[in-house]
Design a protein around this motif. Structure first.
Motif, short mmCIF file in Angstrom:
data_model
loop_
_atom_site.label_atom_id
_atom_site.label_comp_id
_atom_site.label_asym_id
_atom_site.label_seq_id
_atom_site.Cartn_x
_atom_site.Cartn_y
_atom_site.Cartn_z
N MET A 179 0.83 -1.20 0.00
CA MET A 179 0.00 0.00 0.00
C MET A 179 0.86 1.25 0.00
O MET A 179 0.59 2.22 -0.69
N GLU A 180 1.96 1.21 0.75
CA GLU A 180 2.80 2.38 0.85
C GLU A 180 3.33 2.79 -0.52
O GLU A 180 3.37 3.97 -0.87
N ASN A 181 3.74 1.81 -1.34
CA ASN A 181 4.26 2.13 -2.66
C ASN A 181 3.21 2.83 -3.50
O ASN A 181 3.50 3.76 -4.23
N ARG A 182 1.98 2.35 -3.45
CA ARG A 182 0.91 2.95 -4.24
C ARG A 182 0.65 4.38 -3.80
O ARG A 182 0.43 5.27 -4.62
N VAL A 183 0.64 4.62 -2.50
CA VAL A 183 0.41 5.98 -2.00
C VAL A 183 1.55 6.90 -2.42
O VAL A 183 1.33 8.03 -2.84
N ASN A 184 2.77 6.40 -2.35
CA ASN A 184 3.91 7.21 -2.75
C ASN A 184 3.85 7.55 -4.24
O ASN A 184 4.19 8.66 -4.66
N ILE A 185 3.45 6.56 -5.06
CA ILE A 185 3.30 6.82 -6.49
C ILE A 185 2.27 7.92 -6.72
O ILE A 185 2.49 8.85 -7.50
N LEU A 188 -12.76 -3.31 -17.52
CA LEU A 188 -12.06 -3.25 -18.80
C LEU A 188 -10.76 -2.45 -18.72
O LEU A 188 -9.72 -2.90 -19.16
N PHE A 189 -10.84 -1.24 -18.19
CA PHE A 189 -9.66 -0.39 -18.07
C PHE A 189 -9.97 0.77 -17.13
O PHE A 189 -11.14 1.07 -16.86
N SER A 190 -8.92 1.38 -16.62
CA SER A 190 -9.07 2.64 -15.88
C SER A 190 -8.73 3.78 -16.83
O SER A 190 -8.10 3.57 -17.87
N TRP A 191 -9.14 5.00 -16.48
CA TRP A 191 -8.73 6.15 -17.28
C TRP A 191 -7.22 6.37 -17.15
O TRP A 191 -6.61 6.92 -18.05
N GLY A 192 -6.64 5.92 -16.04
CA GLY A 192 -5.22 6.14 -15.80
C GLY A 192 -4.97 7.43 -15.05
O GLY A 192 -5.90 8.18 -14.71
N VAL A 193 -3.70 7.70 -14.76
CA VAL A 193 -3.29 8.95 -14.11
C VAL A 193 -2.12 9.53 -14.91
O VAL A 193 -1.56 8.87 -15.79
N LEU A 194 -1.77 10.77 -14.59
CA LEU A 194 -0.63 11.40 -15.25
C LEU A 194 0.61 11.27 -14.38
O LEU A 194 0.56 11.50 -13.18
N ASN A 195 1.72 10.91 -15.02
CA ASN A 195 2.98 10.90 -14.27
C ASN A 195 3.64 12.27 -14.32
O ASN A 195 3.06 13.23 -14.85
N GLU A 196 4.84 12.36 -13.78
CA GLU A 196 5.52 13.65 -13.69
C GLU A 196 5.78 14.27 -15.05
O GLU A 196 5.89 15.49 -15.18
N ALA A 197 5.87 13.43 -16.09
CA ALA A 197 6.12 13.92 -17.44
C ALA A 197 4.82 14.26 -18.18
O ALA A 197 4.86 14.63 -19.35
N GLY A 198 3.67 14.11 -17.50
CA GLY A 198 2.39 14.39 -18.14
C GLY A 198 1.90 13.27 -19.03
O GLY A 198 1.02 13.48 -19.87
N VAL A 200 -0.39 6.88 -17.34
CA VAL A 200 0.13 5.60 -16.85
C VAL A 200 -0.98 4.91 -16.05
O VAL A 200 -2.03 5.49 -15.79
N ARG A 201 -0.71 3.69 -15.64
CA ARG A 201 -1.72 2.94 -14.87
C ARG A 201 -2.06 3.65 -13.56
O ARG A 201 -1.19 4.24 -12.91
N ASP A 202 -3.31 3.56 -13.19
CA ASP A 202 -3.78 4.14 -11.94
C ASP A 202 -3.26 3.27 -10.79
O ASP A 202 -3.50 2.06 -10.76
N PRO A 203 -2.54 3.86 -9.81
CA PRO A 203 -2.00 3.05 -8.71
C PRO A 203 -3.08 2.41 -7.85
O PRO A 203 -2.81 1.44 -7.15
N THR A 204 -4.30 2.92 -7.91
CA THR A 204 -5.40 2.28 -7.18
C THR A 204 -5.82 0.98 -7.85
O THR A 204 -6.33 0.07 -7.18
N PHE A 205 -5.62 0.89 -9.18
CA PHE A 205 -6.02 -0.29 -9.94
C PHE A 205 -4.84 -0.77 -10.79
O PHE A 205 -4.90 -0.74 -12.03
N PRO A 206 -3.76 -1.21 -10.14
CA PRO A 206 -2.54 -1.52 -10.89
C PRO A 206 -2.66 -2.70 -11.83
O PRO A 206 -1.85 -2.85 -12.75
N ASP A 207 -3.68 -3.54 -11.64
CA ASP A 207 -3.85 -4.70 -12.50
C ASP A 207 -4.68 -4.41 -13.75
O ASP A 207 -4.81 -5.28 -14.62
#
Length: 368
Positions: free
Chosen positions: A1-7, A231-241, A244-251
């Motif tokens: 969980m800690e890794n996901r929160v940090n991401i 089916l899929f998540s919308w995803g999130v933005l990383n530091e480069a904009g 990427v995969r949403d850390p809440t739904f990494p699978d």
């Protein structure tokens, strides 16, 4: 969980890079006392959706940490793709700290598109807290799918989606499904995503999405019971904009990965630019809590301090990820940066989307 929160925190910091330079620290809150008061937290959506879940989780903690421990009551005011309750807040809220508004992308989008139903101005308000979120698209097993790898099976299906309206947060799935080439009938007029989910459960629609909090609470049990297929998540933005995969739904694959599975290509071009603009406004900057125009700085600071303090509460620490997902709620300069990102769009993309909505869905928007 800690890794996901940090991401998730790194994602937020990347989105708000440079925001701390704004120097938005609030003044002291010693003079604010809300003892014996009742605060109405207006949620312009029906009960059971992501915004309602978000507010009802935060409300008792906000009550605990605001000066004087006022009662915080969540008031649902659905209608007009969230414009009805938001207009009500804009017209009635006094600058005394006793009315708070919770908005989502469905409130931002009509504003960004110039929807004539909008009688509110975001720039008038003072932000107390911002929280990004995500969302998951799912379908029914009756269409023959068993998981994300089967998404191509939807290409020849007639899909039905329960929508709050073409200028609501449901604009993201509208643009996304269109980009993917799906044949989707969007049934407009639903008052909230909770209503859309209930329509899915009744078998009236066969594709849906819910924001993370509502998905975790209300859809994950359907998945476990074999009644829904993610089916899929919308995803999130990383530091480069980048998406990427949403850390809440990494699978689960992100929208971009799902698009690549369908087409073999990375999404690009004007239609993707439009989708990406509204995804950014709708999810990285989705949930926001506002106080009305003219609210004294000390009251704003009291709210911001309460939102910060509650994040150390044992109940919050124990339950936040299960309810909200791996997204950190923020105040101050970070909240201001997300606020600005979520309420700004280029005139070119606004015109592009408005023209498409008018031509294909008969949606008439206000003039620039």
């Amino acid at each position: 969980m800690e890794n996901r929160v940090n991401i998730a925190r790194r994602v937020m910091l990347g989105l708000a890079a440079g925001a701390m330079a704004l120097g938005l620290a609030g003044p002291a809150t010693a003079e604010v006392n809300l003892s014996g008061k009742t605060i109405e937290w207006i949620i312009p959506f029906s009960a059971g959706g992501g915004s309602d879940t978000w507010a009802r989780f935060n409300a008792p903690l906000l009550s605990k940490y605001l000066p004087g421990n006022p009662v915080v009551v969540v008031v649902n005011e659905p209608g007009g793709g969230s414009t009805k309750g938001t207009n009500l807040f804009a017209a009635r809220a006094k600058p005394d700290g006793l009315m708070l508004l919770g908005t989502s992308g469905s409130t931002q989008f009509p504003y960004l598109l110039g929807d004539p139903r909008v009688r509110y101005e975001y720039k008038d308000w003072k932000i107390a807290m911002a929280g990004p979120t995500g969302g998951v698209v799912y379908t029914t097993p009756s269409l023959g799918l068993t998981g994300p790898d089967d998404i191509a099976m939807l290409k020849d299906k007639e899909l039905v989606y329960a929508s709050q309206g073409a200028t609501s947060l449901d604009l993201v799935p509208l643009l996304g499904f269109r980009l993917m080439g799906f044949d989707v009938q969007h049934v407009f007029g639903f008052k909230g995503r909770g209503d859309g989910r209930l329509s899915f459960e009744r078998g009236e629609v066969n594709i849906d999405y819910q924001t993370s909090s509502a998905y975790i609470k209300n859809v994950q049990p359907l998945v476990e019971a074999g009644q829904a297929v993610p089916l899929f998540s919308w995803g999130v933005l990383n530091e480069a904009g980048e998406v990427v995969r949403d850390p809440t739904f990494p699978d689960l694959p992100s929208f971009v990965e799902a698009y690549q599975t369908l087409t073999g290509n990375v999404p690009s071009g004007p239609e993707y630019d439009a989708y990406f603009a509204f995804f950014t406004a709708g999810f990285p900057a989705q949930k926001m809590a506002f106080l009305p125009k003219g609210t004294p700085d000390e009251i704003v600071a009291a709210y911001q301090k309460a939102f910060e303090d509650m994040k150390t509460d044992p109940d919050y620490l124990a339950n936040a990820e299960a309810v909200l997902g791996s997204y950190e709620q923020v105040t101050g300069a970070l909240a201001q940066a997300l606020f600005e990102k979520g309420t700004t769009i280029s005139p070119e993309l606004r015109t592009q989307v408005g023209t498409m909505l008018g031509a294909e869905y008969g949606v008439k928007l206000g003039e620039d």
